[in-house]
Scaffold this active site. Structure first.
Site, PDB file in Angstrom:
ATOM      1  N   GLU A 294       0.833  -1.212   0.000  1.00  0.00           N
ATOM      2  CA  GLU A 294       0.000   0.000   0.000  1.00  0.00           C
ATOM      3  C   GLU A 294       0.861   1.253   0.000  1.00  0.00           C
ATOM      4  OE1 GLU A 294      -2.843  -0.790  -0.806  1.00  0.00           O
ATOM      5  OE2 GLU A 294      -2.644  -2.883  -0.222  1.00  0.00           O
ATOM      6  N   TYR A 379      -1.705  -8.443 -11.099  1.00  0.00           N
ATOM      7  CA  TYR A 379      -0.711  -8.285 -10.038  1.00  0.00           C
ATOM      8  C   TYR A 379       0.593  -9.015 -10.357  1.00  0.00           C
ATOM      9  CZ  TYR A 379      -4.320  -6.419  -6.869  1.00  0.00           C
ATOM     10  OH  TYR A 379      -5.289  -5.650  -6.279  1.00  0.00           O
TER      11      TYR A 379
END
Length: 598
Positions: A294, A379
């Protein structure tokens, strides 16, 4: 090799009604009241916008879903004509506002409804504090369910907000958050940097604040705050490492909000305030790579962002790659290698069941639910591509390219084709002997992995494979054999077991290692999947408790699917009936569709 591209307009966002090509909203001013009793947000939003030069468009088109629009006026309170378009299950409804000449702002008075997928309201029994709680999840297209706006990553906005609640609580948003509680209960926020609309976020409840460093703090329910602060105490070291390569951190503060267990993701990279799942708090920092992920989004995703959901790999692929770099710098090369191996394992598993046309980096989902973009190709294949570029260029030259790419596109939303053109004009020009355009295009537009792909390796997995082989041949797993195993070793072991193993072997694992009682949710989930597919019934009670306690989609979806595939239909329905209301609305919609064809 030629790659056929669909005849779509790759700059158009097919998941938004907004007419951003002619009118662009640039700033939102929110004035909201949180009503925990009726479970709604009510108030108004002022939208400031600009018309493209020479464009005389007289209609502003916004995105909405399940919103109750009360009235729309100009800034002087004069009513404006407006109407809602035909409803779409995924996209909601277009809100069309007629604009008199000279109008550059409108005020929309509205309130949310119980069908707002972007908001979850928790009762006291669902929280540690015993008090009600609210949090949002706007990505990918749920911001429109709590704010009428141009809900597309193309339309970056700044915002300010005034928020109050009808119960004592702390309110936080994806902006700079106040260290002290305001005496009058009115919380004010300012985000002065343009950000994608799917990063708009709000939460409210019994939330404490614990400083971690000069520019980071943890926000969490009181029982969790100190634990989380200790688990994430390395955040400043991560930030400094990232800045050394990617450039200065642009968002001033990096605070973290630990949400209740029903939060459906591992984390959400909302600027200034990352949302994180409590399942990351394992007590040994073994799962903090999600925090690193993040954080990395602060550059790749928040600073340089995808223009449409087709281009999500530009966010997640570069971020997944750089997460591995942060882990290597802070926790060592072996930890990074282990996590890269697990990443590759996840990708191989998904490749086995995904149709080849879906195995490209840009997602072909212009007519599909944008949630479908969140897969292992977005991803992990994308991350492998970035690792490929690093290996070909060498780390120093690749780091220089990465930094210049971020500086060039800072605060800009780009498409896959923008990246290809940038790469052609930079790294293909400066390193023509190391990477070709054909290789670049094969990675991006090709299906699956290129024939030249070299799988990652880990130096310490040899003894895990050896131990697994001997155990499958009948030798016990002794403490000596397991000495030094980390969480990632156990994950590799469980994920690489044969599809079918004996009840005796399952019983041995269960009784000797109590994997289902592990405080590490990753290990528990991987063990449950092995046990379910092999019909090891003693695990079902633990599976039910796990699914009723944790709402993270990464764990919930695969466990319900394992139950479904294994034929535990009666148990599945009973568990889902008990757990459903504790899940986030967006996850409930997905599970209803997957499990019950609703």
């Amino acid at each position: 090799m030629d790659f056929v591209m669909h005849q779509w307009d790759n700059r158009h966002d097919y998941h938004s009604f907004a007419n951003t090509d002619s009118i662009r909203v640039t700033h939102l001013s929110l004035d909201l009241a949180i009503d925990f009793d009726t479970r709604c947000l009510q108030g108004c939003v002022r939208l400031d916008f600009v018309r493209k030069e020479g464009d005389a468009a007289d209609v502003l088109v916004l995105d909405t879903r399940a919103l109750a629009i009360k009235s729309i006026t100009d800034v002087h309170g004069q009513p404006l004509d407006w109407g809602l378009g035909q409803a779409s299950e995924i996209l909601g409804q277009a809100l069309e506002i007629m604009l008199p000449n000279g109008i550059t702002s409108v005020l929309v008075h509205y309130h949310t409804t119980e069908d707002a997928e972007g908001l979850q309201w928790l009762d006291g029994p669902q929280t540690q504090s015993g008090k009600p709680y609210l949090f949002s999840q706007s990505q990918p297209v749920n911001a429109r369910s709590w704010i009428p706006l141009q809900d597309t990553p193309k339309a970056r906005v700044t915002f300010d907000a005034r928020v109050r609640a009808n119960q004592p609580c702390r309110v936080v948003m994806s902006a700079l958050n106040q260290a002290d509680m305001p005496a009058d209960g009115v919380f004010e926020f300012v985000m002065d940097k343009p950000m994608p609309t799917h990063l708009l976020a709000i939460a409210a409840g019994q939330i404490d604040r614990v400083p971690v460093s000069e520019r980071s703090a943890v926000f969490a329910e009181p029982a969790m705050a100190s634990l989380a602060a200790r688990e994430f105490e390395d955040i400043e070291a991560m930030m400094q490492m990232a800045e050394s390569i990617l450039g200065p951190y642009a968002w001033e503060r990096y605070d973290m909000l630990i949400l209740p267990p029903s939060f459906p993701f591992g984390g959400m990279e909302n600027p200034c305030l990352a949302f994180l799942t409590p399942t990351l708090i394992a007590g040994d920092k073994s799962l903090v790579s999600t925090v690193a992920h993040e954080l990395a989004h602060s550059w790749t995703g928040n600073l340089v962002s995808n223009a449409t959901w087709r281009d999500l790999w530009l966010n997640e692929g570069f971020t997944t790659y750089f997460t591995n770099r942060i882990v290597e710098a802070v926790y060592g090369r072996e930890q990074a290698q282990l996590e890269l191996m697990l990443e590759y394992g996840r990708l191989k598993e998904e490749m086995a069941g995904m149709p080849l046309p879906r195995q490209t980096l840009p997602a072909n989902l212009q007519q599909d639910d944008p949630n479908a973009a969140f897969n292992r190709f977005t991803y992990d294949k994308a991350s492998m591509f970035v690792h490929f570029l690093e290996a070909r260029l060498g780390r120093p030259d690749f780091d220089a390219f990465l930094r210049s790419y971020i500086e060039h596109y800072a605060f800009v939303a780009i498409t896959t084709e923008d990246f290809v053109e940038y790469a052609k004009g930079t790294l293909l020009q400066t390193h023509p002997d190391k990477v070709t355009e054909a290789e670049l295009r094969e990675w991006i537009y090709g299906e699956g992995l290129p024939a030249t792909f070299m799988p990652p390796m880990s130096e310490s997995l040899g003894w895990v494979i050896e131990s697994m082989t001997e155990w499958l041949e009948g030798h016990p797993l002794t403490p000596e054999r397991l000495f030094g195993w980390r969480v990632q070793h156990w994950q590799f072991f469980l994920n690489n077991l044969p599809e079918q193993i004996s009840q005796e072997q399952l019983l041995e694992l269960d009784e000797r290692f109590a994997l289902g009682s592990s405080g590490n949710a990753e290990i528990a989930c991987d063990w449950f999947r092995v046990a379910i597919r092999n019909h090891y019934d003693p695990v079902l009670e633990q599976v039910e408790a796990f699914l009723c306690r944790i709402g993270r989609a990464k764990f919930v979806r695969p466990l319900f699917l394992e139950l479904q595939i294994a034929g535990y239909r009666q148990e599945l329905e009973a568990i889902y009936h008990r757990a459903r209301e504790s899940y986030h609305p967006s996850l409930r919609v997905q599970l209803d569709r997957i499990l019950f064809n609703e």
